[in-house]
Scaffold this motif. Structure first.
Motif, PDB file in Angstrom:
ATOM      1  N   ASP A  83       7.075  -2.571  -4.087  1.00  0.00           N
ATOM      2  CA  ASP A  83       8.173  -2.359  -5.022  1.00  0.00           C
ATOM      3  C   ASP A  83       9.110  -3.559  -5.119  1.00  0.00           C
ATOM      4  N   ARG A  84       8.875  -4.589  -4.320  1.00  0.00           N
ATOM      5  CA  ARG A  84       9.678  -5.814  -4.389  1.00  0.00           C
ATOM      6  C   ARG A  84       8.798  -7.021  -4.689  1.00  0.00           C
ATOM      7  N   GLU A 124      10.206 -10.136  -6.370  1.00  0.00           N
ATOM      8  CA  GLU A 124      11.020 -10.974  -5.495  1.00  0.00           C
ATOM      9  C   GLU A 124      10.146 -11.898  -4.651  1.00  0.00           C
ATOM     10  N   SER A 137       3.684  -4.510 -10.240  1.00  0.00           N
ATOM     11  CA  SER A 137       4.306  -3.571  -9.312  1.00  0.00           C
ATOM     12  C   SER A 137       4.575  -2.230  -9.990  1.00  0.00           C
ATOM     13  N   SER A 144      10.326 -10.840   2.974  1.00  0.00           N
ATOM     14  CA  SER A 144      11.283 -10.083   2.159  1.00  0.00           C
ATOM     15  C   SER A 144      11.300  -8.662   2.688  1.00  0.00           C
TER      16      SER A 144
END
Length: 260
Positions: A217-218, A221, A184, A259
């Motif tokens: 950007d996640r 997660e 990322s 998410s």
């Protein structure tokens, strides 16, 4: 002195992403007629069970991050079995030409005079796209797809970051769950928008495959909920089109999450 056995052959066969009904007909015939079966850790038991009685079955490992038989040992084993005159099938998850070391194995066997055939299989990216109803390329959105791995080489991630930064490129990243955060960061640093849609599919092709959707950007997660299966990361605008309703065998909901 007994006559020397005629030289056998080796087929490097793609087992697809798991279920036996995703085997090609040619792959099915190869397994059903094998006299020696060397299979990777990710090959489904249902597929291994298609080998005939009396077939020598040898598990060779080859799963990221876990102990497995060394490649040189696998090469020697295939050669030894072929020299005994056997029809050898080297069964690999997905497609043997996509991160399957098919080039190394084929070159080794041919150098020793062993006939080799490569039988293609369904690779995880294609299985995931079909299962969760998103395209890998899409007119006006994604003009190319890049298959990559996120493994470390000399302590650093080895990828073509410039190619991945192209907003019209779909990135299909294999073996990337442990490096998702670095992927990322590097893609964003190379110019890919942080808000780029992304998804993670665990056990692509399996009826109970898991889908997690979000944004670049996640990405770390999105991989955090792993159940221990192989994970495929997809980055690109096409990821926004994924739908859990496209999953096979009816009940995708337990393996699906989003998410923000």
């Amino acid at each position: 002195m007994p006559p020397e056995a005629p030289l056998g052959s080796v087929r490097l066969v793609g087992a697809g992403p798991g279920p036996a009904d995703l085997l090609t007909v040619r792959a099915l015939r190869a397994v059903e007629t094998a006299q020696a079966l060397l299979y990777d850790a990710l090959v489904d038991d249902e597929v291994i069970g298609l080998a005939p009685p009396g077939c020598v079955r040898i598990q060779t490992g080859k799963r990221a991050g876990r102990a497995s038989m060394e490649q040189a040992a696998i090469n020697r084993l295939m050669l030894r079995l072929a020299r005994r005159g056997l029809r050898v099938v080297r069964l690999k998850g997905g497609d043997p030409s996509v991160f399957g070391r098919v080039g190394e194995e084929s070159a080794f066997l041919k150098a020793h005079g062993v006939p080799v055939e490569v039988v293609p299989g369904v690779t995880a990216a294609c299985a995931a796209a079909a299962q969760f109803d998103f395209p890998l390329t899409h007119r006006g959105v994604a003009r190319r797809v890049v298959f990559a791995t996120a493994r470390l080489e000399a302590g650093a991630l080895a990828m073509d970051w410039a190619a991945g930064a192209d907003p019209e490129t779909t990135l299909a990243i294999y073996m990337g769950s442990t490096a998702a955060g670095q992927v990322s960061q590097r893609l964003i640093a190379a110019g890919r928008a942080p808000s780029t849609p992304a998804l993670v599919v665990e056990n692509a092709g399996d009826p109970h495959a898991g889908l997690t959707t979000g944004r670049l950007d996640r990405l770390a997660e999105l991989t955090a909920g792993s159940r221990g299966g192989p994970m495929l990361i997809v980055v690109g605008e096409v990821a926004a089109l994924a739908s859990a309703a496209g999953a096979c065998e009816g009940a995708p909901a337990p393996g699906w999450r989003m998410s923000g």
